[in-house]
Design an enzyme around this catalytic site. Structure first.
Site, PDB file in Angstrom:
ATOM      1  N   CYS A 247      15.526   3.784  -4.412  1.00 17.74           N
ATOM      2  CA  CYS A 247      16.719   2.990  -4.724  1.00 17.74           C
ATOM      3  C   CYS A 247      17.323   2.675  -3.314  1.00 17.74           C
ATOM      4  O   CYS A 247      16.884   3.032  -2.260  1.00 17.74           O
ATOM      5  CB  CYS A 247      17.584   4.059  -5.379  1.00 17.74           C
ATOM      6  SG  CYS A 247      17.837   5.285  -4.330  1.00 17.74           S
TER       7      CYS A 247
ATOM      8  N   ARG B  37      14.644  -2.648  -2.398  1.00 21.52           N
ATOM      9  CA  ARG B  37      13.764  -1.223  -2.613  1.00 21.52           C
ATOM     10  C   ARG B  37      13.755  -0.844  -3.929  1.00 21.52           C
ATOM     11  O   ARG B  37      13.036  -0.260  -4.237  1.00 21.52           O
ATOM     12  CB  ARG B  37      14.828  -0.167  -1.874  1.00 21.52           C
ATOM     13  CG  ARG B  37      15.063  -0.328  -0.307  1.00 21.52           C
ATOM     14  CD  ARG B  37      16.061   0.734   0.266  1.00 21.52           C
ATOM     15  NE  ARG B  37      15.323   1.721   0.062  1.00 21.52           N
ATOM     16  CZ  ARG B  37      14.795   2.577   1.049  1.00 21.52           C
ATOM     17  NH1 ARG B  37      14.519   1.930   2.154  1.00 21.52           N
ATOM     18  NH2 ARG B  37      14.481   3.733   1.127  1.00 21.52           N
TER      19      ARG B  37
ATOM     20  N   TRP C  13      15.871   2.445  -9.500  1.00 13.04           N
ATOM     21  CA  TRP C  13      14.460   2.364  -9.822  1.00 13.04           C
ATOM     22  C   TRP C  13      14.349   3.485 -10.653  1.00 13.04           C
ATOM     23  O   TRP C  13      14.246   4.582 -10.279  1.00 13.04           O
ATOM     24  CB  TRP C  13      13.670   2.244  -8.623  1.00 13.04           C
ATOM     25  CG  TRP C  13      12.088   1.940  -9.145  1.00 13.04           C
ATOM     26  CD1 TRP C  13      11.713   0.568  -9.343  1.00 13.04           C
ATOM     27  CD2 TRP C  13      11.061   2.821  -9.518  1.00 13.04           C
ATOM     28  NE1 TRP C  13      10.423   1.033  -9.996  1.00 13.04           N
ATOM     29  CE2 TRP C  13       9.989   2.181  -9.858  1.00 13.04           C
ATOM     30  CE3 TRP C  13      10.999   4.408  -9.704  1.00 13.04           C
ATOM     31  CZ2 TRP C  13       8.799   2.706 -10.204  1.00 13.04           C
ATOM     32  CZ3 TRP C  13       9.815   4.636  -9.930  1.00 13.04           C
ATOM     33  CH2 TRP C  13       8.631   4.250 -10.422  1.00 13.04           C
TER      34      TRP C  13
ATOM     35  N   ASN D 264      18.531   9.659  -5.187  1.00 16.56           N
ATOM     36  CA  ASN D 264      17.202   9.169  -5.084  1.00 16.56           C
ATOM     37  C   ASN D 264      16.191  10.255  -5.204  1.00 16.56           C
ATOM     38  O   ASN D 264      16.506  11.083  -4.582  1.00 16.56           O
ATOM     39  CB  ASN D 264      17.204   8.696  -3.800  1.00 16.56           C
ATOM     40  CG  ASN D 264      15.633   7.595  -3.608  1.00 16.56           C
ATOM     41  OD1 ASN D 264      14.787   7.608  -4.967  1.00 16.56           O
ATOM     42  ND2 ASN D 264      15.500   7.324  -2.415  1.00 16.56           N
ATOM     43  N   GLY D 265      15.494  10.175  -6.180  1.00 21.17           N
ATOM     44  CA  GLY D 265      14.410  11.307  -6.383  1.00 21.17           C
ATOM     45  C   GLY D 265      14.367  11.468  -7.919  1.00 21.17           C
ATOM     46  O   GLY D 265      14.676  10.735  -8.869  1.00 21.17           O
TER      47      GLY D 265
ATOM     48  N   GLU E  46      -8.065  -5.386  -3.217  1.00 19.40           N
ATOM     49  CA  GLU E  46      -6.628  -5.931  -2.674  1.00 19.40           C
ATOM     50  C   GLU E  46      -6.384  -7.357  -3.682  1.00 19.40           C
ATOM     51  O   GLU E  46      -5.378  -7.281  -4.217  1.00 19.40           O
ATOM     52  CB  GLU E  46      -6.718  -6.299  -1.385  1.00 19.40           C
ATOM     53  CG  GLU E  46      -5.382  -7.152  -0.983  1.00 19.40           C
ATOM     54  CD  GLU E  46      -4.119  -6.223  -0.959  1.00 19.40           C
ATOM     55  OE1 GLU E  46      -4.043  -5.158  -1.532  1.00 19.40           O
ATOM     56  OE2 GLU E  46      -3.052  -7.178  -0.871  1.00 19.40           O
TER      57      GLU E  46
ATOM     58  N   LYS F  72      -3.341  -8.117  -6.213  1.00 20.06           N
ATOM     59  CA  LYS F  72      -2.249  -9.115  -5.938  1.00 20.06           C
ATOM     60  C   LYS F  72      -1.971  -9.802  -7.344  1.00 20.06           C
ATOM     61  O   LYS F  72      -1.079 -10.303  -7.868  1.00 20.06           O
ATOM     62  CB  LYS F  72      -2.695 -10.191  -5.043  1.00 20.06           C
ATOM     63  CG  LYS F  72      -2.808  -9.918  -3.586  1.00 20.06           C
ATOM     64  CD  LYS F  72      -1.645  -9.176  -3.068  1.00 20.06           C
ATOM     65  CE  LYS F  72      -1.517  -7.863  -3.002  1.00 20.06           C
ATOM     66  NZ  LYS F  72      -0.387  -6.858  -2.514  1.00 20.06           N
TER      67      LYS F  72
ATOM     68  N   GLU G  35      -0.115  -7.377  -9.862  1.00 21.03           N
ATOM     69  CA  GLU G  35       1.432  -7.469  -9.589  1.00 21.03           C
ATOM     70  C   GLU G  35       2.294  -8.555  -9.761  1.00 21.03           C
ATOM     71  O   GLU G  35       3.048  -8.559 -10.535  1.00 21.03           O
ATOM     72  CB  GLU G  35       1.492  -6.914  -8.053  1.00 21.03           C
ATOM     73  CG  GLU G  35       1.130  -5.523  -7.674  1.00 21.03           C
ATOM     74  CD  GLU G  35       1.149  -5.288  -6.351  1.00 21.03           C
ATOM     75  OE1 GLU G  35       1.804  -4.356  -5.778  1.00 21.03           O
ATOM     76  OE2 GLU G  35       0.965  -6.361  -5.593  1.00 21.03           O
TER      77      GLU G  35
ATOM     78  N   HIS H 114     -23.995  -0.296 -13.823  1.00 24.15           N
ATOM     79  CA  HIS H 114     -23.725   0.877 -14.263  1.00 24.15           C
ATOM     80  C   HIS H 114     -22.622   1.058 -15.128  1.00 24.15           C
ATOM     81  O   HIS H 114     -22.085   2.046 -15.379  1.00 24.15           O
ATOM     82  CB  HIS H 114     -23.378   1.708 -12.915  1.00 24.15           C
ATOM     83  CG  HIS H 114     -24.522   1.824 -11.807  1.00 24.15           C
ATOM     84  ND1 HIS H 114     -25.756   2.487 -12.100  1.00 24.15           N
ATOM     85  CD2 HIS H 114     -24.793   1.149 -10.567  1.00 24.15           C
ATOM     86  CE1 HIS H 114     -26.352   2.196 -11.040  1.00 24.15           C
ATOM     87  NE2 HIS H 114     -25.944   1.480 -10.141  1.00 24.15           N
TER      88      HIS H 114
ATOM     89  N   LYS I 248       9.686  -1.820  -3.946  1.00 23.77           N
ATOM     90  CA  LYS I 248       9.252  -2.426  -2.439  1.00 23.77           C
ATOM     91  C   LYS I 248       8.839  -0.975  -1.795  1.00 23.77           C
ATOM     92  O   LYS I 248       7.938  -0.786  -1.103  1.00 23.77           O
ATOM     93  CB  LYS I 248      10.075  -3.175  -1.792  1.00 23.77           C
ATOM     94  CG  LYS I 248       9.549  -3.811  -0.428  1.00 23.77           C
ATOM     95  CD  LYS I 248       8.619  -4.601  -0.641  1.00 23.77           C
ATOM     96  CE  LYS I 248       7.950  -4.887   0.549  1.00 23.77           C
ATOM     97  NZ  LYS I 248       6.510  -5.578   0.242  1.00 23.77           N
TER      98      LYS I 248
HETATM   99  N1  GLU Z   1      15.775   9.709 -11.095  1.00 24.34           N
HETATM  100  C1  GLU Z   1      16.740   8.960 -10.830  1.00 24.34           C
HETATM  101  C2  GLU Z   1      17.263   7.837 -12.019  1.00 24.34           C
HETATM  102  O1  GLU Z   1      16.104   7.675 -12.805  1.00 24.34           O
HETATM  103  C3  GLU Z   1      16.986   8.256  -9.663  1.00 24.34           C
HETATM  104  C4  GLU Z   1      16.470   7.002  -9.557  1.00 24.34           C
HETATM  105  C5  GLU Z   1      16.306   6.322  -8.321  1.00 24.34           C
HETATM  106  O2  GLU Z   1      15.694   6.660  -7.322  1.00 24.34           O
HETATM  107  O3  GLU Z   1      16.739   5.045  -8.287  1.00 24.34           O
HETATM  108  O4  GLU Z   1      18.104   7.410 -12.310  1.00 24.34           O
END
Ligand code: GLU
Length: 587
Positions: A2, A28, A71, A97-98, A464, A468, A471, A487, A582
């Site tokens: 985030c 991010r 995220w 974040n986390g 790779e 690409k 994604e 195989h 990212k």
């Molecule tokens: N775990 C948190 C959520 O889902 C943090 C998300 C993040 O790092 O953006 O809201």
């Protein structure tokens, strides 16, 4: 993953400052965003799913505020789940974040105490926990107590409108605090802060910072106040724009000749140092995630073939399980665009505990890996904003390539080949070849599966290339070692299944052409990528013959194909594919 940006100080147009700061960090993580601005003693919050857009900032002047781009890990992408999250009183706003691993347990306890939750996130427990502690303690101590309760790798930033304080603490993801004469800042990324101040502190794990009346730092393990170690951000953070290109992805593909040339001409010192480290180590491990892992895998082939040197390779998230034998003589080479990837930063911390030497290949100056490593080579690819990595991958490969040639005492040849790869890349970026790639994209746009075969170093290229395509276009694409075909994989081939064959003119050529015939015999539609045409190909995408550096024009061809496939499939924003971020700072 985030982006976080917070401010407390004399400047009063905080909402605009926070929103502008967030915009810098949006690459991010970007599924939703939100800001909380102090209004009298509580917060006014504005949240939206989707990327940051202009919002009607109906806030009164304020001196404190915070913002977050999310995220999602826990709870869908909704307005309610976007951060910041408030406590019941509305006076505490938290971003995070986390992953709070014990959030369910904490939430249950808090609900039993009467707290009302509004989201499905793990994050929301933070504000409510602090609210509980605030009944007995001051804000700083309450945040400390709450943070100590959280399990997992986390960074939290909490603002309290009443005391005009921001408190931030981390065990995982990056946080940078800074100050200027008007106020204090907190951000998840140096680029968010640098236009306001150059005087910053990179928070270490288990440190807490209190911003407001003064700039105070605390070691959460010893519980003692510590003197902030300020760094002068004397770096140039370019904030790249798209220029004449429609998307960053295309712009960054076109940046590549410049990136390759820079490495060929200006990396003498770095690659010499790097090659000496590899030469003197007893056991070298290269680590990467996603594209960087394929760069690392290409390194295994490059060092073996060119420098007759054995280097190992591991995906970052798997390294924990095979690192027991590391010693003080081992060399670990983490490879990363952002320098923040949790699946790399975590294993590196463990490798450091075993006294292994760390020499990073990283694109972001001042990133966690950059700071943690004993030695580093900065890729100098310039800021990469599209989530689909292109120029940083080519930079990783080019540095490994030149290092292998340096180790083999053939640096001049390595440089010559890289300069030839620059010219070869420019050719692929010309109209004539783009025309052919666009036509192929049109032909393949409704396919469900695409297979890509390679042998030797082209196996790394096949992986790779398939990443690409996945994604950018969301088509299922798989890269395989062509020898594996018989195989099992060959069972997947049906009439007209597109199958790319990477065939540089090296020792793999004859065998991979045989594999191409095997696929063709089962009805496959064969697309050859390499310097020599062959009867087996239904379509041929030509590249120059550059020894191992043929890898570069091969990859550039697939980057363009991925981009034009995304457009042909009507995808609106190739810079931001769904579900990705990212900088991946969670495990
Ligand atoms: N775990 C948190 C959520 O889902 C943090 C998300 C993040 O790092 O953006 O809201």
């Amino acid at each position: 993953m985030c982006g976080i940006f917070g401010y407390v100080g004399k400047t009063t147009n905080v909402s605009l400052m926070v929103l502008t700061g967030l915009k810098t960090l949006e690459y991010r993580g970007y599924d939703s965003f939100g800001i909380a601005i102090g209004q009298d003693e509580s917060f006014l919050v504005e949240k939206h799913p989707g990327k940051i857009k202009k919002i009607n900032l109906k806030f009164k002047d304020s001196q404190i505020g915070i913002g977050h781009t999310r995220w999602a890990t826990h709870g869908g992408v909704t307005k309610e789940n976007a951060h910041p999250h408030l406590d019941c009183s509305g006076k505490i706003a938290a971003v995070h974040n986390g992953i709070i691993e014990n959030f369910e347990e904490l939430k249950k306890e808090l609900i039993a105490k009467g707290h009302k939750f509004k989201s499905e996130t793990d994050t929301e427990v933070v504000g409510h926990l602090i609210e509980e502690y605030l009944k007995k303690e001051n804000f700083e101590q309450s945040v400390k107590n709450a943070f100590n309760k959280l399990q997992g790798l986390n960074a939290i930033v909490v603002v309290y409108a009443k005391s005009l304080e921001i408190v931030a603490a981390k065990t995982g993801s990056p946080l940078i605090a800074g100050l200027n004469k008007d106020g204090m800042f907190i951000s998840s990324d140096a680029s968010g802060i640098v236009k306001h101040t150059k005087k910053v502190v990179f928070l270490e794990d288990n440190q807490m910072v209190v911003l407001g009346k003064k700039f105070k730092m605390i070691n959460l393990i010893t519980n003692k106040e510590i003197k902030p170690k300020f760094t002068n951000l004397d770096w140039k953070f370019e904030d790249s724009d798209k220029g004449k290109y429609k998307h960053f992805l295309l712009k960054e593909i076109y940046d590549q000749p410049k990136v390759i040339r820079n490495i060929a001409l200006n990396f003498d010192e770095q690659v010499t140092k790097f090659s000496k480290l590899i030469d003197s180590a007893y056991g070298t491990f290269m680590l990467g995630c996603g594209s960087a892992s394929y760069a690392a895998l290409s390194g295994v082939y490059l060092f073996s073939k060119i420098a007759k040197k054995h280097v190992n390779f591991s995906i970052g998230s798997e390294f924990d399980y095979i690192e027991d034998y590391l010693t003080s003589k081992s060399l670990v080479i983490p490879i990363s665009q952002s320098g923040e990837t949790m699946d790399i930063v975590g294993p590196i911390e463990k490798a450091k505990k075993r006294n292994a030497k760390i020499a990073a290949l990283v694109n972001v100056l001042g990133s966690t890996l950059y700071r943690q490593s004993d030695e580093k080579v900065l890729l100098m690819a310039g800021q990469e904003k599209a989530v689909v990595g292109t120029k940083t991958f080519i930079a990783m490969f080019s540095v490994l390539f030149l290092t292998a040639y340096t180790l083999a005492k053939k640096k001049a040849l390595g440089k010559k080949l890289l300069l030839a790869a620059q010219i070869s890349t420019e050719k692929i970026l010309e109209q004539k070849s783009i025309f052919k790639i666009k036509a192929l994209a049109k032909k393949l746009k409704n396919k469900e599966h695409i297979y890509i075969l390679g042998r030797g170093i082209s196996y790394a290229a096949a992986l790779e290339a398939s990443l690409k395509l996945k994604e950018a276009s969301y088509i299922h694409a798989e890269g395989f070692a062509a020898g594996e075909l018989k195989h099992g994989v060959i069972a997947l081939i049906e009439k007209q299944t597109p199958c790319f064959v990477l065939c540089p003119s090296d020792e793999t050529f004859d065998e991979i052409i045989s594999n191409a015939w095997e696929v063709k015999a089962r009805g496959g539609y064969i697309i050859g990528v390499g310097p020599i045409n062959n009867k087996v190909f239904d379509v041929f995408l030509e590249t120059d013959d550059l020894k191992e550096a043929t890898f570069i024009p091969q990859i550039v061809t697939f980057q363009l194909l991925a981009y034009y496939l995304a457009l042909s499939r009507g995808l609106k924003d190739p810079d931001r594919p769904r579900n990705l971020a990212k900088s991946v700072t969670v495990k």
